[in-house]
Design a protein around this motif. Structure first.
Motif, PDB file in Angstrom:
ATOM      1  N   SER A   4     134.409 112.381  41.654  1.00 16.17           N
ATOM      2  CA  SER A   4     135.216 113.584  41.438  1.00 16.17           C
ATOM      3  C   SER A   4     134.718 114.409  40.264  1.00 16.17           C
ATOM      4  O   SER A   4     135.022 115.595  40.156  1.00 16.17           O
ATOM      5  CB  SER A   4     136.679 113.201  41.224  1.00 16.17           C
ATOM      6  OG  SER A   4     136.810 112.373  40.079  1.00 16.17           O
ATOM      7  N   ASP A   5     133.939 113.803  39.364  1.00 12.71           N
ATOM      8  CA  ASP A   5     133.411 114.523  38.211  1.00 12.71           C
ATOM      9  C   ASP A   5     132.102 115.242  38.518  1.00 12.71           C
ATOM     10  O   ASP A   5     131.592 115.988  37.681  1.00 12.71           O
ATOM     11  CB  ASP A   5     133.163 113.549  37.046  1.00 12.71           C
ATOM     12  CG  ASP A   5     134.436 112.880  36.573  1.00 12.71           C
ATOM     13  OD1 ASP A   5     135.481 113.557  36.565  1.00 12.71           O
ATOM     14  OD2 ASP A   5     134.393 111.676  36.232  1.00 12.71           O
ATOM     15  N   ARG A   6     131.547 115.025  39.703  1.00 13.53           N
ATOM     16  CA  ARG A   6     130.236 115.560  40.040  1.00 13.53           C
ATOM     17  C   ARG A   6     130.359 116.855  40.842  1.00 13.53           C
ATOM     18  O   ARG A   6     131.297 117.051  41.601  1.00 13.53           O
ATOM     19  CB  ARG A   6     129.434 114.548  40.861  1.00 13.53           C
ATOM     20  CG  ARG A   6     129.375 113.154  40.294  1.00 13.53           C
ATOM     21  CD  ARG A   6     128.622 113.121  38.993  1.00 13.53           C
ATOM     22  NE  ARG A   6     127.234 113.520  39.180  1.00 13.53           N
ATOM     23  CZ  ARG A   6     126.389 113.714  38.165  1.00 13.53           C
ATOM     24  NH1 ARG A   6     126.809 113.563  36.926  1.00 13.53           N
ATOM     25  NH2 ARG A   6     125.146 114.064  38.392  1.00 13.53           N
ATOM     26  N   THR A   7     129.375 117.725  40.683  1.00 13.88           N
ATOM     27  CA  THR A   7     129.322 118.980  41.417  1.00 13.88           C
ATOM     28  C   THR A   7     128.402 118.840  42.613  1.00 13.88           C
ATOM     29  O   THR A   7     127.277 118.353  42.487  1.00 13.88           O
ATOM     30  CB  THR A   7     128.803 120.121  40.522  1.00 13.88           C
ATOM     31  OG1 THR A   7     129.717 120.318  39.448  1.00 13.88           O
ATOM     32  CG2 THR A   7     128.655 121.411  41.304  1.00 13.88           C
ATOM     33  N   VAL A   8     128.893 119.256  43.778  1.00 16.01           N
ATOM     34  CA  VAL A   8     128.054 119.339  44.972  1.00 16.01           C
ATOM     35  C   VAL A   8     127.703 120.808  45.161  1.00 16.01           C
ATOM     36  O   VAL A   8     128.585 121.640  45.347  1.00 16.01           O
ATOM     37  CB  VAL A   8     128.785 118.806  46.216  1.00 16.01           C
ATOM     38  CG1 VAL A   8     127.881 118.927  47.442  1.00 16.01           C
ATOM     39  CG2 VAL A   8     129.229 117.372  46.012  1.00 16.01           C
ATOM     40  N   PRO A   9     126.437 121.168  45.081  1.00 18.36           N
ATOM     41  CA  PRO A   9     126.056 122.584  45.197  1.00 18.36           C
ATOM     42  C   PRO A   9     126.559 123.217  46.488  1.00 18.36           C
ATOM     43  O   PRO A   9     126.566 122.606  47.548  1.00 18.36           O
ATOM     44  CB  PRO A   9     124.520 122.536  45.157  1.00 18.36           C
ATOM     45  CG  PRO A   9     124.210 121.286  44.395  1.00 18.36           C
ATOM     46  CD  PRO A   9     125.274 120.309  44.812  1.00 18.36           C
ATOM     47  N   SER A  10     126.968 124.475  46.364  1.00 14.41           N
ATOM     48  CA  SER A  10     127.505 125.221  47.493  1.00 14.41           C
ATOM     49  C   SER A  10     126.400 125.971  48.227  1.00 14.41           C
ATOM     50  O   SER A  10     125.419 126.398  47.621  1.00 14.41           O
ATOM     51  CB  SER A  10     128.554 126.221  46.980  1.00 14.41           C
ATOM     52  OG  SER A  10     128.889 127.158  47.971  1.00 14.41           O
ATOM     53  N   PHE A  11     126.576 126.144  49.537  1.00 14.15           N
ATOM     54  CA  PHE A  11     125.645 126.931  50.328  1.00 14.15           C
ATOM     55  C   PHE A  11     126.198 128.338  50.568  1.00 14.15           C
ATOM     56  O   PHE A  11     125.747 129.054  51.453  1.00 14.15           O
ATOM     57  CB  PHE A  11     125.382 126.243  51.667  1.00 14.15           C
ATOM     58  CG  PHE A  11     124.535 124.991  51.552  1.00 14.15           C
ATOM     59  CD1 PHE A  11     123.156 125.062  51.605  1.00 14.15           C
ATOM     60  CD2 PHE A  11     125.136 123.757  51.374  1.00 14.15           C
ATOM     61  CE1 PHE A  11     122.378 123.922  51.495  1.00 14.15           C
ATOM     62  CE2 PHE A  11     124.369 122.609  51.256  1.00 14.15           C
ATOM     63  CZ  PHE A  11     122.981 122.684  51.319  1.00 14.15           C
ATOM     64  N   GLU A  12     127.166 128.719  49.764  1.00 17.60           N
ATOM     65  CA  GLU A  12     127.843 130.008  49.938  1.00 17.60           C
ATOM     66  C   GLU A  12     126.903 131.184  49.696  1.00 17.60           C
ATOM     67  O   GLU A  12     126.934 132.187  50.414  1.00 17.60           O
ATOM     68  CB  GLU A  12     129.032 130.072  48.978  1.00 17.60           C
ATOM     69  CG  GLU A  12     129.888 131.311  49.108  1.00 17.60           C
ATOM     70  CD  GLU A  12     131.064 131.274  48.165  1.00 17.60           C
ATOM     71  OE1 GLU A  12     131.407 132.339  47.629  1.00 17.60           O
ATOM     72  OE2 GLU A  12     131.639 130.189  47.953  1.00 17.60           O
ATOM     73  N   SER A  13     126.076 131.091  48.658  1.00 19.12           N
ATOM     74  CA  SER A  13     125.123 132.151  48.345  1.00 19.12           C
ATOM     75  C   SER A  13     123.981 131.555  47.533  1.00 19.12           C
ATOM     76  O   SER A  13     124.125 130.497  46.906  1.00 19.12           O
ATOM     77  CB  SER A  13     125.784 133.276  47.547  1.00 19.12           C
ATOM     78  OG  SER A  13     126.126 132.826  46.236  1.00 19.12           O
ATOM     79  N   ALA A  14     122.839 132.248  47.523  1.00 16.89           N
ATOM     80  CA  ALA A  14     121.688 131.767  46.763  1.00 16.89           C
ATOM     81  C   ALA A  14     122.005 131.708  45.279  1.00 16.89           C
ATOM     82  O   ALA A  14     121.658 130.743  44.589  1.00 16.89           O
ATOM     83  CB  ALA A  14     120.484 132.677  47.016  1.00 16.89           C
ATOM     84  N   ARG A  15     122.662 132.725  44.778  1.00 12.81           N
ATOM     85  CA  ARG A  15     122.967 132.789  43.350  1.00 12.81           C
ATOM     86  C   ARG A  15     123.881 131.652  42.919  1.00 12.81           C
ATOM     87  O   ARG A  15     123.620 130.979  41.920  1.00 12.81           O
ATOM     88  CB  ARG A  15     123.610 134.139  43.016  1.00 12.81           C
ATOM     89  CG  ARG A  15     123.915 134.325  41.538  1.00 12.81           C
ATOM     90  CD  ARG A  15     124.483 135.703  41.268  1.00 12.81           C
ATOM     91  NE  ARG A  15     124.760 135.895  39.856  1.00 12.81           N
ATOM     92  CZ  ARG A  15     125.268 136.999  39.339  1.00 12.81           C
ATOM     93  NH1 ARG A  15     125.540 138.034  40.148  1.00 12.81           N
ATOM     94  NH2 ARG A  15     125.502 137.106  38.053  1.00 12.81           N
ATOM     95  N   LYS A  16     124.941 131.433  43.688  1.00 11.93           N
ATOM     96  CA  LYS A  16     125.884 130.374  43.338  1.00 11.93           C
ATOM     97  C   LYS A  16     125.235 129.001  43.469  1.00 11.93           C
ATOM     98  O   LYS A  16     125.418 128.126  42.614  1.00 11.93           O
ATOM     99  CB  LYS A  16     127.121 130.450  44.229  1.00 11.93           C
ATOM    100  CG  LYS A  16     128.177 129.418  43.892  1.00 11.93           C
ATOM    101  CD  LYS A  16     129.434 129.611  44.733  1.00 11.93           C
ATOM    102  CE  LYS A  16     130.513 128.603  44.344  1.00 11.93           C
ATOM    103  NZ  LYS A  16     131.758 128.803  45.156  1.00 11.93           N
ATOM    104  N   CYS A  17     124.461 128.816  44.525  1.00  9.34           N
ATOM    105  CA  CYS A  17     123.809 127.532  44.752  1.00  9.34           C
ATOM    106  C   CYS A  17     122.870 127.201  43.601  1.00  9.34           C
ATOM    107  O   CYS A  17     122.908 126.090  43.046  1.00  9.34           O
ATOM    108  CB  CYS A  17     123.049 127.567  46.076  1.00  9.34           C
ATOM    109  SG  CYS A  17     122.244 126.007  46.504  1.00  9.34           S
TER     110      CYS A  17
END
Length: 201
Positions: A4-17
């Motif tokens: 729960s403390d870890r971030t899973v990168p988002s595929f929402e946008s290149a910048r956010k990812c």
């Protein structure tokens, strides 16, 4: 550290990812127990046979798209990198279930400004590792155990063995695994900045 403390990168946008990936790597540099602090480096051996080993992530420059590690000048991988600078780095977060492949071009820095600055910011304990009288892979006498010096000064001759390797990338290959779905995306940079392309796993 829990999942729960870890971030899973988002595929929402290149910048956010990329912001999330870079942030996770930057956090790993600052956190000794972070699983992303350790990565596999694949190189082409002198004989052309692929070689791979685990290294420690020492620095990240998100703006310049550079990751950095340190090693001993006498290590065979230094000559490998000088002959063939194209490498692949593999990071894996087993807690958040994602991996990152980083094809990159490596540059070796020895006794230059980059190397000198990194040495000054390297802990005295880590500096001690470069004082070993044997090169990596050398045979040692039976029963020999080398203990690094606990407090190595800046002007130690061990600096001669200290090398900084910077790996610059133009592409990132991100793969996330979850019970619901496996997702993969390629981040790449061109004249118009970063582009995120979803691809099949």
């Amino acid at each position: 550290m829990s999942q729960s403390d870890r971030t899973v990168p988002s595929f929402e946008s290149a910048r956010k990812c990329y912001r999330q990936v870079a942030g996770a790597l930057e956090q790993a540099v600052r956190t000794p127990g972070d699983p992303l602090r350790f990565f596999a480096l694949a190189t082409a051996g002198i004989d052309g046979f692929p070689e791979c080993r685990i290294l420690v992530l020492r620095d990240v420059n998100a703006e310049d798209r550079v990751v950095e590690f340190h090693c001993d000048r006498r290590s065979p991988k230094v000559e490998q990198l000088r002959r063939e600078p194209r490498v692949t780095l593999l990071f894996h977060d087993p807690l958040a279930h994602w991996q990152l492949r980083v094809p990159a071009d490596a540059s070796v820095h020895h006794r230059d400004e980059v190397c000198d600055r990194a040495w000054r910011f390297t802990s005295t304990t880590s500096r001690g590792n470069y004082a070993c009288p044997f090169a990596s892979g050398d045979p040692v006498p039976e029963g020999y155990v080398w203990v690094p010096p606990a407090d190595l000064p800046l002007d130690s001759p061990a600096f001669e063995n200290f090398v900084v390797v910077r790996c610059r990338f133009e592409t990132l290959d991100l793969y996330t695994i979850s019970p619901a779905a496996h997702l993969r995306g390629i981040l790449s940079w061109g004249e118009n900045g970063a582009v995120l392309t979803r691809v099949a796993t």
